[in-house]
Design an enzyme around this catalytic site. Structure first.
Site, PDB file in Angstrom:
ATOM      1  N   LYS A   1      38.933  -3.548  35.691  1.00 54.27           N
ATOM      2  CA  LYS A   1      39.502  -2.386  34.993  1.00 54.27           C
ATOM      3  C   LYS A   1      39.225  -2.486  33.494  1.00 54.27           C
ATOM      4  CE  LYS A   1      41.084  -1.113  38.932  1.00 54.27           C
ATOM      5  NZ  LYS A   1      40.311  -0.135  39.716  1.00 54.27           N
TER       6      LYS A   1
ATOM      7  N   LYS B   1      13.031   2.488  25.850  1.00 55.99           N
ATOM      8  CA  LYS B   1      13.472   1.250  26.494  1.00 55.99           C
ATOM      9  C   LYS B   1      13.922   1.555  27.919  1.00 55.99           C
ATOM     10  CE  LYS B   1      16.764  -2.011  27.494  1.00 55.99           C
ATOM     11  NZ  LYS B   1      17.862  -1.917  28.478  1.00 55.99           N
TER      12      LYS B   1
ATOM     13  N   HIS C   1      17.179  -3.201  32.843  1.00 53.65           N
ATOM     14  CA  HIS C   1      18.559  -3.239  32.335  1.00 53.65           C
ATOM     15  C   HIS C   1      19.293  -4.482  32.819  1.00 53.65           C
ATOM     16  CE1 HIS C   1      21.320  -0.668  30.001  1.00 53.65           C
ATOM     17  NE2 HIS C   1      22.283  -1.281  30.670  1.00 53.65           N
TER      18      HIS C   1
ATOM     19  N   GLY D   1      14.836  -9.026  29.582  1.00 48.14           N
ATOM     20  CA  GLY D   1      15.386  -9.399  30.871  1.00 48.14           C
ATOM     21  C   GLY D   1      14.899 -10.755  31.331  1.00 48.14           C
ATOM     22  N   GLY D   2      15.801 -11.719  31.412  1.00 48.59           N
ATOM     23  CA  GLY D   2      15.455 -13.036  31.939  1.00 48.59           C
ATOM     24  C   GLY D   2      14.773 -13.967  30.967  1.00 48.59           C
TER      25      GLY D   2
ATOM     26  N   ARG E   1      14.855 -16.743  28.626  1.00 51.66           N
ATOM     27  CA  ARG E   1      15.833 -17.791  28.315  1.00 51.66           C
ATOM     28  C   ARG E   1      15.225 -18.984  27.578  1.00 51.66           C
ATOM     29  NH1 ARG E   1      18.331 -14.046  29.290  1.00 51.66           N
ATOM     30  NH2 ARG E   1      20.022 -13.728  30.806  1.00 51.66           N
TER      31      ARG E   1
ATOM     32  N   GLY F   1      19.243 -10.813  24.988  1.00 53.20           N
ATOM     33  CA  GLY F   1      20.596 -10.307  24.808  1.00 53.20           C
ATOM     34  C   GLY F   1      21.644 -11.363  25.071  1.00 53.20           C
ATOM     35  N   ARG F   2      21.738 -11.798  26.313  1.00 49.95           N
ATOM     36  CA  ARG F   2      22.804 -12.722  26.687  1.00 49.95           C
ATOM     37  C   ARG F   2      22.757 -14.069  25.949  1.00 49.95           C
ATOM     38  NH1 ARG F   2      26.149 -11.035  30.479  1.00 49.95           N
ATOM     39  NH2 ARG F   2      25.571  -9.120  31.561  1.00 49.95           N
TER      40      ARG F   2
END
Length: 231
Positions: free
Chosen positions: A16, A69, A94, A131-132, A134, A153-154
């Site tokens: 939530k 993008k 994404h 994406g991916g 690392r 990003g992460r």
């Protein structure tokens, strides 16, 4: 363009979202759907009607480069070149959080670049992927395949949430060191020397391997508590 609407993010939906809306949505009052989690609650401003016909308008209001993008097909890269209003594209699914079973960005890159080279269009538009990514080797793989650059990003989010600004600076330095070290190990001194001869991509398009572990769901979020047995 990879998120005309959000994918079904079930863990977000279970969690939530009760916080106040973002400033972007402040003019819309409190008409925000919080039933789908944080991502859906802060993304109600997304316009699903965005299409290729809108690009001339974007070009008319800015002199800045336009980069799309979320491109996931060779045909769309060619269309972006053909329309004449786009200076770059980011190949992206994404983060794998939108369409289930969408191909990885590196796989799309390996398919796009040979087509552009065959048509003499490899310099007609800048190609990026995300994406991916690392490790430094991931950056080198993308550059070898023809990408102009990569997006992350992460790694930055993890570094920022744990160590603040210093963590992000450290993460950037680690990535830079890895890229430099691996360039030395494969015998190149300039990014311009990277090419597909350094890669073995014979298995890249093979989808017959076992289902990989969903590390994002299993390790990046709090685990779900199973209901107690009533036996």
């Amino acid at each position: 363009v990879d998120a005309p609407q959000l994918g079904r993010r079930e863990k977000d939906m279970r969690s939530k979202y009760t916080e106040a809306i973002s400033n972007v949505q402040a003019t819309r009052g409190d008409k925000v759907d919080r039933s789908g989690g944080a991502a859906k609650a802060i993304s109600s401003f997304i316009d699903p009607c965005l299409c290729w016909d809108d690009l001339p308008w974007f070009r008319s209001i800015t002199k800045m480069p336009i980069v799309l993008k979320g491109i996931q097909r060779v045909e769309d890269v060619l269309k972006a070149i053909e329309c004449g209003h786009v200076q770059g594209v980011v190949l992206s699914n994404h983060g794998g959080r939108q369409l289930e079973f969408a191909r990885s960005s590196v796989e799309i890159l390996a398919e796009v670049m040979p087509v552009l080279q065959q048509k003499g269009l490899e310099n007609a538009i800048e190609i990026y992927i995300d994406g991916g990514i690392r490790r430094g080797t991931d950056v080198i793989k993308a550059l070898c395949l023809g990408a102009r650059g990569v997006g992350l990003g992460r790694p930055w989010l993890y570094a920022m949430s744990t160590y603040g600004e210093a963590g992000v600076v450290r993460a950037m330095q680690l990535l830079k060191d890895e890229v430099a070290a691996n360039m030395r190990l494969i015998g190149v001194t300039k990014l311009s020397e990277l090419n597909t001869s350094f890669l073995d991509i014979r298995g890249l398009f093979s989808h017959i391997s076992g289902v990989p572990t969903d590390n994002l769901a299993l390790a990046a979020y709090d685990s779900l508590t199973a209901p107690k047995s009533r036996l």
